[in-house]
Write an enzyme that holds these catalytic residues in place. Structure first.
Site, short mmCIF file in Angstrom:
data_model
loop_
_atom_site.label_atom_id
_atom_site.label_comp_id
_atom_site.label_asym_id
_atom_site.label_seq_id
_atom_site.Cartn_x
_atom_site.Cartn_y
_atom_site.Cartn_z
CG ASP A 130 -29.53 15.04 9.86
OD1 ASP A 130 -29.16 16.22 9.81
OD2 ASP A 130 -29.97 14.42 8.88
CD1 TRP A 133 -34.46 20.39 19.31
CD2 TRP A 133 -33.18 22.23 19.44
NE1 TRP A 133 -34.40 20.77 20.63
CE2 TRP A 133 -33.62 21.90 20.73
CE3 TRP A 133 -32.37 23.34 19.27
CZ2 TRP A 133 -33.28 22.65 21.86
CZ3 TRP A 133 -32.02 24.09 20.38
CH2 TRP A 133 -32.47 23.74 21.66
CB SER A 136 -19.86 15.44 6.04
OG SER A 136 -20.50 16.49 5.33
CG ASN A 145 -21.39 19.11 7.08
OD1 ASN A 145 -21.18 18.39 8.05
ND2 ASN A 145 -22.55 19.04 6.42
NE ARG A 177 -29.76 11.70 2.81
CZ ARG A 177 -30.89 12.35 2.99
NH1 ARG A 177 -31.99 11.94 2.37
NH2 ARG A 177 -30.96 13.40 3.78
#
Ligand code: FPP
Length: 249
Positions: free
Chosen positions: A29, A34, A74, A77, A203
């Site tokens: 994540d 970034w 995921s 996503n 999470r």
């Protein structure tokens, strides 16, 4: 591969080989944040994320960790902007094509888990090729969760088992944990001992819900592209301090 390359490296100070996790999983994540901090588009964060993942895979192999599983995409996503989804699909494809030779040379076994049929056909072809060409490799098992969702994984396992019951091939009282695990995408892969999540989120985000029943969780504020050997060393030291009781006293 030379004999030298297969040798394990000495572990950094403070780590005990006998207490290393056998299987590490990562939720990578913070790529977008970034990039934002660097004044770059989000996709540059994903590119930097690939480099961090490659370094971690090499590090696991060097230090003797037998399996690494990464959450690359995921089932949720797909809700991201279309151009980011397209970029990620192309990135996976390109990385696979570029890195396959190196993975073969380094004796890495790559596997993909998730609902792979929903991925673009060109990516599916690259996935099939990389899995077939590395299936007998044994230095490390590298699993990439792509279009993966833990709840969906459990539901598809239930459907497959229910179907066998309906056909009379299985009795309900024959359903146990071992049988259930054989119907998960991760059949044959040991449960992770340690899950690392970067960027401070606390999470599971639908990742390995069944498999993480007893796994240790380590959260770091580092953003994924900054997760390097020093960060990994820190995570492993924290893991080795934990007392794993698996429900006993
Ligand atoms: C999460 O950061 C990261 C992703 C959704 C993609 C991760 C994928 C890779 C690093 C590529 C892996 C490639 C292969 C072939 C294994 P985010 O975008 O959620 O960051 P944010 O939370 O800062 O927005």
């Amino acid at each position: 591969m030379t004999a030298q390359q297969t040798e394990l490296q000495d572990l950094p100070p403070g780590l005990k080989r006998e207490l290393l996790p056998k299987h590490v999983a990562v939720i990578m994540d913070g790529n977008g944040r970034w990039a934002k901090r660097q004044g770059k588009p989000r996709i540059m964060g994903h590119k930097a994320g690939v480099d961090a993942l490659k370094d971690l895979l090499r590090c696991c192999k060097d230090w003797g960790i037998q399996a690494l599983t990464a959450y690359a995409f995921s089932t949720e996503n797909w809700k991201r902007p279309q151009e980011e989804v397209d970029f990620l699909m192309t990135l996976f494809q390109r990385v696979l094509r570029q890195e396959l030779r190196e993975m073969v040379k380094e004796n890495v076994q790559i596997r993909f888990v998730g609902n792979l049929q929903a991925l673009p056909p060109v990516l599916q072809a690259e996935i099939s090729r990389s899995m077939a060409e590395t299936q007998d490799n044994r230095s490390i098992r590298f699993t990439v969760a792509t279009n993966y969702g833990g709840r969906q994984e459990i539901i598809q396992a239930c459907r497959a088992i229910a179907d066998q019951v309906k056909q009379g091939l299985l009795q309900p009282n024959e359903i146990d944990e071992e049988l259930f695990e054989r119907h998960l995408y991760t059949a044959g892969i040991s449960d992770p001992d340690l899950l690392i999540r970067t960027s401070g989120e606390m999470r599971l985000s639908n990742f390995l819900l069944w498999q993480m029943a007893y796994g240790e969780i380590y959260i770091t504020d580092a953003l994924w592209p900054d997760f390097d050997r020093t960060e990994f060393h820190r995570a492993l030291c924290a893991y080795q301090q934990r007392e794993r009781r698996f429900g006993s006293v």
